[in-house]
Every structure is written in structure tokens, then in C-alpha cells.
Design a protein around this motif. Structure first.
Motif, PDB file in Angstrom:
ATOM      1  N   ALA A  76     -14.526  -1.340  24.866  1.00 31.55           N
ATOM      2  CA  ALA A  76     -14.963  -2.606  24.898  1.00 31.55           C
ATOM      3  C   ALA A  76     -14.411  -3.394  23.735  1.00 31.55           C
ATOM      4  O   ALA A  76     -14.129  -4.600  23.910  1.00 31.55           O
ATOM      5  N   ALA A  77     -14.756  -3.202  22.522  1.00 28.26           N
ATOM      6  CA  ALA A  77     -14.131  -3.822  21.528  1.00 28.26           C
ATOM      7  C   ALA A  77     -12.574  -4.136  21.511  1.00 28.26           C
ATOM      8  O   ALA A  77     -12.097  -5.282  20.989  1.00 28.26           O
ATOM      9  N   VAL A  78     -11.848  -3.181  22.030  1.00 26.04           N
ATOM     10  CA  VAL A  78     -10.329  -3.026  21.974  1.00 26.04           C
ATOM     11  C   VAL A  78     -10.186  -4.153  22.878  1.00 26.04           C
ATOM     12  O   VAL A  78      -9.316  -4.933  22.764  1.00 26.04           O
ATOM     13  N   GLY A  79     -10.670  -4.037  24.003  1.00 22.99           N
ATOM     14  CA  GLY A  79     -10.505  -4.957  25.127  1.00 22.99           C
ATOM     15  C   GLY A  79     -10.849  -6.333  24.898  1.00 22.99           C
ATOM     16  O   GLY A  79      -9.960  -7.152  25.080  1.00 22.99           O
ATOM     17  N   ALA A 193     -11.563 -21.579  -0.749  1.00 21.54           N
ATOM     18  CA  ALA A 193     -10.418 -21.463   0.208  1.00 21.54           C
ATOM     19  C   ALA A 193      -9.696 -20.250   0.046  1.00 21.54           C
ATOM     20  O   ALA A 193      -9.318 -19.408   0.960  1.00 21.54           O
ATOM     21  N   ALA A 194      -9.754 -19.910  -1.117  1.00 15.18           N
ATOM     22  CA  ALA A 194      -8.705 -18.729  -1.640  1.00 15.18           C
ATOM     23  C   ALA A 194      -9.436 -17.316  -1.137  1.00 15.18           C
ATOM     24  O   ALA A 194      -8.899 -16.784  -0.885  1.00 15.18           O
ATOM     25  N   LEU A 195     -10.644 -17.495  -1.263  1.00 10.75           N
ATOM     26  CA  LEU A 195     -11.597 -16.290  -0.902  1.00 10.75           C
ATOM     27  C   LEU A 195     -11.375 -15.950   0.602  1.00 10.75           C
ATOM     28  O   LEU A 195     -11.505 -14.952   1.186  1.00 10.75           O
ATOM     29  N   LYS A 196     -11.249 -17.300   1.425  1.00 15.45           N
ATOM     30  CA  LYS A 196     -11.079 -17.123   2.968  1.00 15.45           C
ATOM     31  C   LYS A 196     -12.202 -16.374   3.744  1.00 15.45           C
ATOM     32  O   LYS A 196     -11.917 -15.638   4.832  1.00 15.45           O
ATOM     33  N   PHE A 197     -13.232 -16.095   2.999  1.00 18.02           N
ATOM     34  CA  PHE A 197     -14.560 -15.636   3.695  1.00 18.02           C
ATOM     35  C   PHE A 197     -14.867 -16.116   5.155  1.00 18.02           C
ATOM     36  O   PHE A 197     -15.485 -15.700   5.826  1.00 18.02           O
ATOM     37  N   HIS A 198     -14.681 -17.680   5.273  1.00 15.76           N
ATOM     38  CA  HIS A 198     -15.075 -18.374   6.315  1.00 15.76           C
ATOM     39  C   HIS A 198     -14.153 -17.669   7.736  1.00 15.76           C
ATOM     40  O   HIS A 198     -14.672 -17.818   8.980  1.00 15.76           O
ATOM     41  N   ARG A 199     -13.117 -17.034   7.396  1.00 11.46           N
ATOM     42  CA  ARG A 199     -12.238 -16.521   8.595  1.00 11.46           C
ATOM     43  C   ARG A 199     -13.288 -15.159   9.321  1.00 11.46           C
ATOM     44  O   ARG A 199     -12.743 -14.820  10.468  1.00 11.46           O
ATOM     45  N   LEU A 200     -14.240 -14.800   8.696  1.00  9.66           N
ATOM     46  CA  LEU A 200     -15.023 -13.777   9.382  1.00  9.66           C
ATOM     47  C   LEU A 200     -15.752 -14.289  10.721  1.00  9.66           C
ATOM     48  O   LEU A 200     -15.622 -13.473  11.472  1.00  9.66           O
ATOM     49  N   VAL A 201     -15.832 -15.482  10.698  1.00  9.86           N
ATOM     50  CA  VAL A 201     -16.437 -15.999  12.256  1.00  9.86           C
ATOM     51  C   VAL A 201     -15.440 -16.723  13.137  1.00  9.86           C
ATOM     52  O   VAL A 201     -16.024 -17.336  13.796  1.00  9.86           O
ATOM     53  N   GLN A 202     -14.228 -16.604  12.568  1.00 13.60           N
ATOM     54  CA  GLN A 202     -13.148 -17.106  13.512  1.00 13.60           C
ATOM     55  C   GLN A 202     -12.722 -15.908  14.361  1.00 13.60           C
ATOM     56  O   GLN A 202     -12.675 -14.744  14.216  1.00 13.60           O
ATOM     57  N   ALA A 203     -12.234 -16.418  15.759  1.00 13.42           N
ATOM     58  CA  ALA A 203     -12.022 -15.567  16.895  1.00 13.42           C
ATOM     59  C   ALA A 203     -11.191 -14.476  16.763  1.00 13.42           C
ATOM     60  O   ALA A 203     -11.459 -13.325  16.800  1.00 13.42           O
ATOM     61  N   VAL A 204      -9.879 -14.664  16.067  1.00 16.85           N
ATOM     62  CA  VAL A 204      -8.836 -13.883  16.027  1.00 16.85           C
ATOM     63  C   VAL A 204      -9.461 -12.613  15.071  1.00 16.85           C
ATOM     64  O   VAL A 204      -9.523 -11.325  15.239  1.00 16.85           O
ATOM     65  N   GLU A 205      -9.785 -12.939  13.774  1.00 14.52           N
ATOM     66  CA  GLU A 205     -10.207 -12.152  12.752  1.00 14.52           C
ATOM     67  C   GLU A 205     -11.500 -11.485  13.105  1.00 14.52           C
ATOM     68  O   GLU A 205     -11.589 -10.151  12.612  1.00 14.52           O
ATOM     69  N   LEU A 206     -12.525 -12.202  13.716  1.00 15.67           N
ATOM     70  CA  LEU A 206     -13.825 -11.397  14.192  1.00 15.67           C
ATOM     71  C   LEU A 206     -13.452 -10.043  15.071  1.00 15.67           C
ATOM     72  O   LEU A 206     -13.864  -9.122  15.102  1.00 15.67           O
ATOM     73  N   SER A 207     -12.718 -10.426  16.137  1.00 13.70           N
ATOM     74  CA  SER A 207     -12.370  -9.582  17.195  1.00 13.70           C
ATOM     75  C   SER A 207     -11.703  -8.440  16.557  1.00 13.70           C
ATOM     76  O   SER A 207     -11.949  -7.074  17.082  1.00 13.70           O
ATOM     77  N   LEU A 208     -10.918  -8.347  15.474  1.00 12.62           N
ATOM     78  CA  LEU A 208     -10.087  -7.362  14.984  1.00 12.62           C
ATOM     79  C   LEU A 208     -11.059  -6.300  14.135  1.00 12.62           C
ATOM     80  O   LEU A 208     -11.363  -5.145  14.217  1.00 12.62           O
ATOM     81  N   ILE A 209     -11.987  -7.260  13.161  1.00 11.86           N
ATOM     82  CA  ILE A 209     -12.690  -6.617  12.502  1.00 11.86           C
ATOM     83  C   ILE A 209     -14.061  -5.849  13.332  1.00 11.86           C
ATOM     84  O   ILE A 209     -14.591  -4.831  13.094  1.00 11.86           O
ATOM     85  N   VAL A 210     -14.317  -6.128  14.424  1.00 13.81           N
ATOM     86  CA  VAL A 210     -15.189  -5.606  15.450  1.00 13.81           C
ATOM     87  C   VAL A 210     -14.487  -4.164  15.816  1.00 13.81           C
ATOM     88  O   VAL A 210     -15.481  -3.101  16.103  1.00 13.81           O
ATOM     89  N   VAL A 211     -13.432  -4.231  16.123  1.00  6.42           N
ATOM     90  CA  VAL A 211     -12.684  -2.965  16.434  1.00  6.42           C
ATOM     91  C   VAL A 211     -12.850  -1.976  15.379  1.00  6.42           C
ATOM     92  O   VAL A 211     -12.953  -0.883  15.337  1.00  6.42           O
ATOM     93  N   VAL A 212     -12.600  -2.614  13.938  1.00  6.54           N
ATOM     94  CA  VAL A 212     -12.904  -1.495  13.041  1.00  6.54           C
ATOM     95  C   VAL A 212     -14.300  -1.063  13.023  1.00  6.54           C
ATOM     96  O   VAL A 212     -14.603   0.111  12.544  1.00  6.54           O
TER      97      VAL A 212
END
Length: 255
Positions: A76-79, A193-212
Motif C-alpha cells: 500500500a505504501a509503494v502504491g 531553508a538549508a536544513l529542509k526539514f519542511h519537506r517532510l510534510v510535502q507529498a513527494v518526500e513524505l510518500s517515499l519516507i512512508v515506504v522506508v
């Protein structure tokens, strides 16, 4: 009619003025998706499908990803991650198709923004359901809280132009976002901005981290990794919402 060649299409649909923007272009788009999307746009240009219809398909992909990610298990995470890649692909192609067909519109811009709101909120809500053992529990609540935070972060950005328009001003420029009334705040924003921690709640990054996290949970048993990720998303969403508001108020975007 055979339609345009890919080279002809690229010259119009992917102009340097769009591709070289410092903001607005996702890193995945610049890295690989724009190389793929031009072929999808080439195909769509031969069909009756309009740019706005393409955007609706993008929105549907994002919403479906939120539904699928709520389901248990690795597949489901991969999908969901694959649906988000489709979402990103269509997000690139709708604008390309609009530029090629000269059918750019305010409605298209509006739908595009709505699609981003919906996709990120749907993923975070879905993650909350995925992390829950019984429904509803605190992880379900955290999913909705993180989704609200993600929406408010985007709203804070969009409301800058709303405030400027109602004051008779043009939209804020990229340079105004980098100009701060305090040097210390400017340095703090650059550090964040350099740490880019805000990307955790963005769609592309979050979907990949959920797979991990799903792989981790499969190997370890249980939902520990998914639940840690859910908590992290809430913290990041709330923190980023507050910091982004301070950043806007301290910058030159409202002047």
C-alpha cells in the motif's frame, strides 16, 4: 495530423523562463520528471484532453494516494508512492500542455494550487489512519492536525499575494522573500531553508519516507516506524507553520 515533435514542444512548453525559476519547481521535477513529462505532454497534445482536465487527473491521483496510504502493509505504501509520482508527472504536464495550446488560465492556476493542498492533506490524513491501531486514536488526530498545518503553511504563502492584491500591489517577487527587516532573522531563515526539514510534510518526500517506514515496520514487526514518522510530521507541520508566518511578517513581501 502528426502533431508537434518533442523538440518543438519542449521549446514552447518548457521555456527557460519557467525551468530556471529559483522557486516553484520541485527538485524531483528538475531532476527527472521534466525529462519524462514532455513525452506525456506530447501524447496529450494529440488528444482532446485539456490542461484543466489534466489538472483534475492530478488532483485525483493525489487524493487516491491518500486513500491507499491509509491501508496497511508495504505494498500500500509503494502504491501510494507511485500515485504521487503520477501526481507529479501530471503536475508538470498540465502546465506544459497549457503553454503549448495557449490555454493558460486563472482557473488552471487555481486548480493547480488546490491540487497541492489536497494531495499533502490527504497523505497526512492517510498516514494518521495507517499509524492507528484502533480508529479513531491519537494517531488519527495527529494525521488531521498535520494536514491542517500543511494547509496553513501553503495558505500563509498564498495569502501574501491576496493581501498585496487587495492593497493594489503586484504579486511579491522572489527577491522580496529574501529581504528581511532584521539581519538575524534573514540568517535564521537561510539556516532553516538549508536544513529542509519542511519537506517532510510535502507529498513527494513524505510518500517515499512512508515506504522506508513500511519496510522498517515489516522487518521489525509492528508500526513503530510509521508512528514515529507521524509524530515527526505533526512537529514539523506546527513548527514550520509558526516559522513561516514569522518569516513572512519579517520580510519585505508585505511592503
Amino acid at each position: 495530423m502528426s502533431g508537434p515533435s518533442v523538440a518543438e514542444l519542449r521549446a514552447v512548453a518548457q521555456p527557460h523562463s519557467t525551468m530556471d525559476r529559483n522557486s516553484g519547481e520541485h527538485w524531483a521535477g528538475a531532476l527527472y520528471m521534466r525529462k519524462l513529462s514532455i513525452y506525456v505532454t506530447w501524447f496529450l497534445a494529440k488528444t482532446p484532453i485539456t490542461p484543466n482536465q489534466t489538472t483534475w487527473l492530478m488532483i485525483l491521483s493525489g487524493l487516491l494516494a491518500g486513500v491507499v496510504i491509509a491501508l496497511p502493509g508495504l505494498w500500500a505504501a509503494v502504491g501510494a508512492a507511485l500515485l504521487i509520482q503520477l501526481y507529479l508527472l501530471l503536475d508538470c504536464s498540465d502546465g506544459e500542455l497549457a503553454r503549448w495550446t495557449r490555454r493558460t488560465s486563472i482557473t488552471g492556476v487555481y486548480l493547480d494550487r488546490v491540487g497541492h493542498y489536497f494531495a499533502e492533506a490527504a497523505l497526512l490524513i492517510g498516514l494518521g489512519f495507517r499509524a492507528s491501531e484502533t480508529l479513531p486514536d491519537w494517531y488519527t488526530v495527529m494525521g488531521f492536525a498535520a494536514a491542517l498545518g500543511a494547509i496553513l503553511i501553503k495558505a500563509e504563502t498564498d495569502l501574501v499575494d491576496v493581501a498585496r492584491a487587495r492593497s493594489g500591489l503586484v504579486a511579491a517577487t522572489e527577491s522580496s522573500a529574501e529581504q528581511f527587516q532584521s539581519r538575524g532573522l534573514g540568517m535564521a531563515r537561510k539556516a532553516a531553508a538549508a536544513l529542509k526539514f519542511h519537506r517532510l510534510v510535502q507529498a513527494v518526500e513524505l510518500s517515499l519516507i512512508v515506504v522506508v517506514a513500511a519496510v522498517w515496520d515489516l522487518l521489525a514487526g509492528g508500526l513503530a516506524a510509521t508512528r514515529v514518522l507521524m509524530v515527526a510530521c505533526v512537529v514539523v507541520a506546527v513548527l514550520q507553520m509558526a516559522l513561516h508566518l514569522v518569516s513572512i511578517l519579517a520580510s519585505r513581501r508585505l511592503s
